[in-house]
Design an enzyme around this catalytic site. Sequence first.
Site, PDB file in Angstrom:
ATOM      1  N   LYS A 132       1.308  -0.840  -0.061  1.00  0.00           N
ATOM      2  CA  LYS A 132       0.001  -0.009   0.022  1.00  0.00           C
ATOM      3  C   LYS A 132       0.514   1.569  -0.087  1.00  0.00           C
ATOM      4  O   LYS A 132       0.720   1.962   0.159  1.00  0.00           O
ATOM      5  CB  LYS A 132      -1.060  -0.549   1.179  1.00  0.00           C
ATOM      6  CG  LYS A 132      -2.013  -0.853   1.402  1.00  0.00           C
ATOM      7  CD  LYS A 132      -3.020  -0.688   0.730  1.00  0.00           C
ATOM      8  CE  LYS A 132      -3.925  -1.556   0.019  1.00  0.00           C
ATOM      9  NZ  LYS A 132      -4.954  -2.366   1.192  1.00  0.00           N
ATOM     10  N   LYS A 169      -6.806 -11.688 -10.318  1.00  0.00           N
ATOM     11  CA  LYS A 169      -7.827 -12.202  -9.958  1.00  0.00           C
ATOM     12  C   LYS A 169      -9.072 -10.987  -9.915  1.00  0.00           C
ATOM     13  O   LYS A 169      -8.093  -9.801 -10.499  1.00  0.00           O
ATOM     14  CB  LYS A 169      -7.264 -12.179  -7.843  1.00  0.00           C
ATOM     15  CG  LYS A 169      -6.914 -13.198  -7.335  1.00  0.00           C
ATOM     16  CD  LYS A 169      -6.646 -14.014  -5.990  1.00  0.00           C
ATOM     17  CE  LYS A 169      -6.612 -12.352  -5.560  1.00  0.00           C
ATOM     18  NZ  LYS A 169      -6.357 -12.891  -3.610  1.00  0.00           N
ATOM     19  N   LYS A 179     -12.233  -5.236  -6.417  1.00  0.00           N
ATOM     20  CA  LYS A 179     -13.212  -4.313  -5.909  1.00  0.00           C
ATOM     21  C   LYS A 179     -12.950  -3.087  -7.162  1.00  0.00           C
ATOM     22  O   LYS A 179     -14.580  -2.408  -6.792  1.00  0.00           O
ATOM     23  CB  LYS A 179     -13.118  -4.044  -4.790  1.00  0.00           C
ATOM     24  CG  LYS A 179     -13.634  -5.672  -4.122  1.00  0.00           C
ATOM     25  CD  LYS A 179     -14.110  -4.827  -2.184  1.00  0.00           C
ATOM     26  CE  LYS A 179     -15.112  -5.845  -1.551  1.00  0.00           C
ATOM     27  NZ  LYS A 179     -14.450  -5.139  -0.046  1.00  0.00           N
TER      28      LYS A 179
END
Length: 332
Positions: free
Chosen positions: A113, A196, A199
């Site tokens: 992050k 993957k 979101k």
Amino acid sequence: MQKEKVLSGIRPTGFVHLGNYFGAIRNWVKMQDEYDCYYCVVDWHSLTTHPDTHELKHNVHRLLAELIASGIDPDKCVLYIQSDVPEIAELYFYLNTVAYIGELEKTVTFKEKARQQPDNVNAGLFTYPVLQAADILIHRAVNVPVGKDQEQHIEMTRTFADRFNHRYGEVFPSPKAFNYYGAELIKIMSLDGVGKMSKSVNQMNTLYLADTDEQIRKKIMKAKTDSGPTEPNSVMPDYIENLFTLLRLVSAQETIEKFEADFNNCVIRYGDVKKQLAEDMVRFMAPIRERALAIQDDKEYLAKVIATGREKARASASETLAIVRNAMGVNY
Ligand code: TRP
């Protein structure tokens, strides 16, 4: 006998997708009868990466609606919002005093992050695993259903719990990453075969619970394929395997067997596979979407769910906090 506790959290960022649904939520639904389940919408966590709160309330409401539409039953479990439980914040502080900077610096998700948002490497992001530990330990939960990427956080939770217990006395049981009945963890790849489903990124290749029938069809028809196998019984490339994973989740047994045979005999037509998959997927997803929309519109019902969750979560949390304060001698 008292049921064992299960706790998991989900961030209200972006849209719930099929990876969330089949990888996590569907298992949460199954666990409701057998365990004492706590499912938490972790809005504080989302602030560490999504400081803009304009859509936060809307996102939290939609997420609750999608969880309920997927089968999470607020009468069977404790479904609540993190910021509704101030006890979590207090425990978070105590745990911050048993978490070492050195161990937080080694957190893989933190490093990732920090790289993604170099201008906002905030202290909340740094202590993210401590807040997650507080989420879990506030209910003294032992079973934490999470994916692989979260295992380090659960290990850290154990470290913090052990250190706390060592310092102040046995308060917390040791939590573990929990795989329901050893169920195979279903991973759904993005439809372009790159990574993957997500979101927030690669939206054209991720199927969201909120997608319309047309969007579902369009995304599936665009999924990556190739010209097909040339040797009988070939190994499937992972993006084709992914289409079969999806078929196995939503299609009839005959359909799956037919396409498997077609693949093995090198006569498979991926256009047909995708058309069939699109229709089966629409049939599967449309009712969930419609239920979620109806729930989202029923503000009164949602308010009731939120209030009930808050009450049940706080009852459990304040019990733990009293024990914590006693153990620490922070009780005057
Ligand atoms: N960090 C988790 C994620 O990114 C979300 C989360 C927050 C969580 N608190 C939790 C998961 C407690 C399990 C238990 O997916």
